[in-house]
Design an enzyme around this catalytic site. Structure first.
Site, PDB file in Angstrom:
ATOM      1  N   ASP A   1     -52.798  27.842  39.910  1.00 27.97           N
ATOM      2  CA  ASP A   1     -54.200  28.177  40.166  1.00 27.97           C
ATOM      3  C   ASP A   1     -55.005  28.191  38.866  1.00 27.97           C
ATOM      4  OD1 ASP A   1     -54.181  28.637  43.028  1.00 27.97           O
ATOM      5  OD2 ASP A   1     -52.937  30.381  42.604  1.00 27.97           O
TER       6      ASP A   1
ATOM      7  N   ASP B   1     -48.871  26.265  35.032  1.00 28.03           N
ATOM      8  CA  ASP B   1     -49.371  27.226  36.000  1.00 28.03           C
ATOM      9  C   ASP B   1     -50.053  26.427  37.113  1.00 28.03           C
ATOM     10  OD1 ASP B   1     -50.433  29.765  37.036  1.00 28.03           O
ATOM     11  OD2 ASP B   1     -52.346  29.060  36.239  1.00 28.03           O
TER      12      ASP B   1
END
Length: 211
Positions: free
Chosen positions: A16, A14
């Site tokens: 953020d 991922d």
């Protein structure tokens, strides 16, 4: 070395909160957006992290039609594009990426951001993703597994041999649904629980001194 990591063929990150510390920028954008659309900022922040903007907006404002949702999502992203002043790599991110290169393990980034925002934030953090899958590359965003499956396909590694690294439950659900092993940050529950990415770098290192 942690039992089970020996069979990992690729790592899918991922963005953020995982590779990039952008939490403050994300919160500022949702707070401004909430004020513009008359939504409780706390309600937005409670469900926004890790999810595509349109999914969050549909939950917050279920009466909106598709065209209005798309415009609201575009506005939310626009609030984030130039807000990069405090965006940096997360602790251990660069160390982990160096370790992946040393081990010859391919990696990718799978994010609910669009391409413009993803490239801006990764650039601010000094990270260049060899494979980047954004919300623009999938029909359905997280928690649907499509993004992680697509990244595995692009890397040429079966998704069942991939490790998904996430800091949001919605992303962990996507990783599990894809059939990948999961590593969870921020106290969440995955096949591995991580304090930071430095810990994963050490667990991937097969040398006795790294154990």
């Amino acid at each position: 070395m942690i039992v089970g990591l020996g069979g990992i063929g690729a790592v899918l990150f991922d963005m953020d909160g995982t590779l990039v510390d952008s939490d403050a920028a994300v919160e500022r954008a949702w707070e401004r957006w909430a004020a513009e659309y008359g939504v409780d900022p706390a309600a937005a922040l409670a469900i926004a992290h890790g999810s595509p903007a349109d999914r969050t907006i549909r939950h917050l404002l279920p009466a909106l039609d598709d065209t209005t949702v798309a415009a609201a999502a575009a506005r939310q992203l626009a609030l984030q594009y130039d807000d990069l002043s405090d965006v940096v790599a997360t602790p251990g991110a660069h160390e982990l990426l160096i370790e992946l290169a040393r081990l010859g393990l391919p990696w990718a980034v799978v994010t609910s951001a669009d391409t413009r925002l993803a490239e801006a934030r990764l650039g601010a953090a000094g990270i260049t993703a060899p494979v980047l899958v954004t919300v623009e590359d999938v029909r359905v965003g997280k928690p649907d597994p499509e993004g992680y499956r697509r990244a595995a396909d692009l890397l040429g590694v079966p998704v069942t041999r991939c490790l998904v690294v996430e800091d949001a439950e919605v992303g962990l659900r996507a990783g599990r649904a894809a059939g990948a092993m999961t590593a969870a940050l921020k106290g969440l529950d995955g096949d591995l629980r991580l304090d930071d990415l430095t810990q994963l770098a050490r667990q991937l290192d097969p040398s006795p001194t790294a154990r």
